[in-house]
Design a protein around this motif. Structure first.
Motif, PDB file in Angstrom:
ATOM      1  N   ARG A 272      -3.002   3.543  -3.931  1.00  0.00           N
ATOM      2  CA  ARG A 272      -3.163   2.102  -3.198  1.00  0.00           C
ATOM      3  C   ARG A 272      -3.356   2.245  -1.889  1.00  0.00           C
ATOM      4  NH1 ARG A 272       1.440  -0.564  -3.245  1.00  0.00           N
ATOM      5  NH2 ARG A 272       2.641   1.302  -3.727  1.00  0.00           N
TER       6      ARG A 272
ATOM      7  N   GLN B  47     -11.958  -0.096  -1.656  1.00  0.00           N
ATOM      8  CA  GLN B  47     -10.096  -0.288  -1.550  1.00  0.00           C
ATOM      9  C   GLN B  47     -10.267  -1.511  -0.466  1.00  0.00           C
ATOM     10  OE1 GLN B  47      -8.156   1.546  -3.230  1.00  0.00           O
ATOM     11  NE2 GLN B  47     -10.117   2.471  -3.966  1.00  0.00           N
TER      12      GLN B  47
ATOM     13  N   PHE C  41       0.860  -1.207   0.078  1.00  0.00           N
ATOM     14  CA  PHE C  41       0.041  -0.171  -0.051  1.00  0.00           C
ATOM     15  C   PHE C  41       0.746   1.087   0.160  1.00  0.00           C
ATOM     16  CE2 PHE C  41      -1.847  -3.471   2.576  1.00  0.00           C
ATOM     17  CZ  PHE C  41      -2.839  -3.748   1.822  1.00  0.00           C
TER      18      PHE C  41
END
Length: 228
Positions: free
Chosen positions: A115, A129, A49
């Protein structure tokens, strides 16, 4: 004639909202229907991430030791409260939204973060997400007749879909009770038949409180700025 305002969200938001309403001149009843608490979770590999998406300050408050593994990731906060709590926990805030999850994701993309990992409660708005659940809100006992009596003639502030459904279950006769909701989705979850049914223009506590205060306080009777 002013109408009392009833706040049902968990602490510490409960006291903060009540203080904001009292500062605006309203009579406030604090009746928490939920209590937030941490749940067991395992932090994923932070290399997957580029940011943390925080849509509730409680996600930071209750994340516990697992948050340390993710602390190097910058935070995308849904609003000022979440941002402040993240900073107090030693996290770096890269972007702050002011209009809900979708707007926070727009802010994230504008800042170059594509991300994010969403830290969330068990009941949360789907961000689309990758998401890890770090806390949950449990129902607190509430006597339906007593709650309905306290809410009669007033306006109940609804900060979540779950709160809307719980209040709807507690108040069978709704004709004398109003509701003010954080968003249209929260308002819809409360059903129909309310004396007043309003949705805040922005999904923030400040906007919800302003809306509730506008409808609760008869400023004409108090020599305020309204003439009718």
């Amino acid at each position: 004639m002013s109408r009392p305002l009833i706040v049902v969200r968990p602490e510490p938001g409960l006291s903060r909202t009540a203080a904001r309403l009292r500062a605006g001149g309203a009579a406030v009843t604090q009746w928490p229907l939920f209590a937030a608490a941490p749940v067991a979770w395992e932090a994923p590999d932070p290399a997957r991430f580029d940011a943390l998406l925080v849509t509730s300050a409680n996600a930071i408050r209750h994340a516990g030791a697992g948050l340390a593994r993710l602390a190097a990731l910058p935070v995308i906060a849904v609003g000022a409260e979440s941002a402040a709590v993240a900073r107090a926990a030693g996290l770096a805030v890269a972007a702050t939204g002011d209009g809900g999850v979708a707007q926070a994701l727009v802010a994230a993309r504008a800042a170059g973060f594509l991300r994010p990992l969403h830290l969330a409660g068990r009941e949360h708005v789907d961000s689309g997400q990758p998401t890890v659940i770090v806390y949950a809100s449990a129902d607190l006992p509430a006597d339906a007749p007593a709650f309905a009596a306290a809410a009669a003639g007033g306006i109940v502030l609804l900060h979540s879909v779950r709160a809307a459904r719980r209040v709807a279950a507690l108040v069978a006769k709704r004709g004398g009770t109003g509701i003010a909701a954080l968003s249209p989705a929260v308002l819809a979850a409360a059903g129909s038949g309310w004396d007043i049914a309003l949705a805040a223009p922005l999904p923030t506590d400040a906007a919800l409180c302003a809306l509730a205060l506008e409808r609760a306080i008869d400023r004409a009777a108090g020599a305020g700025d309204k003439t009718a």
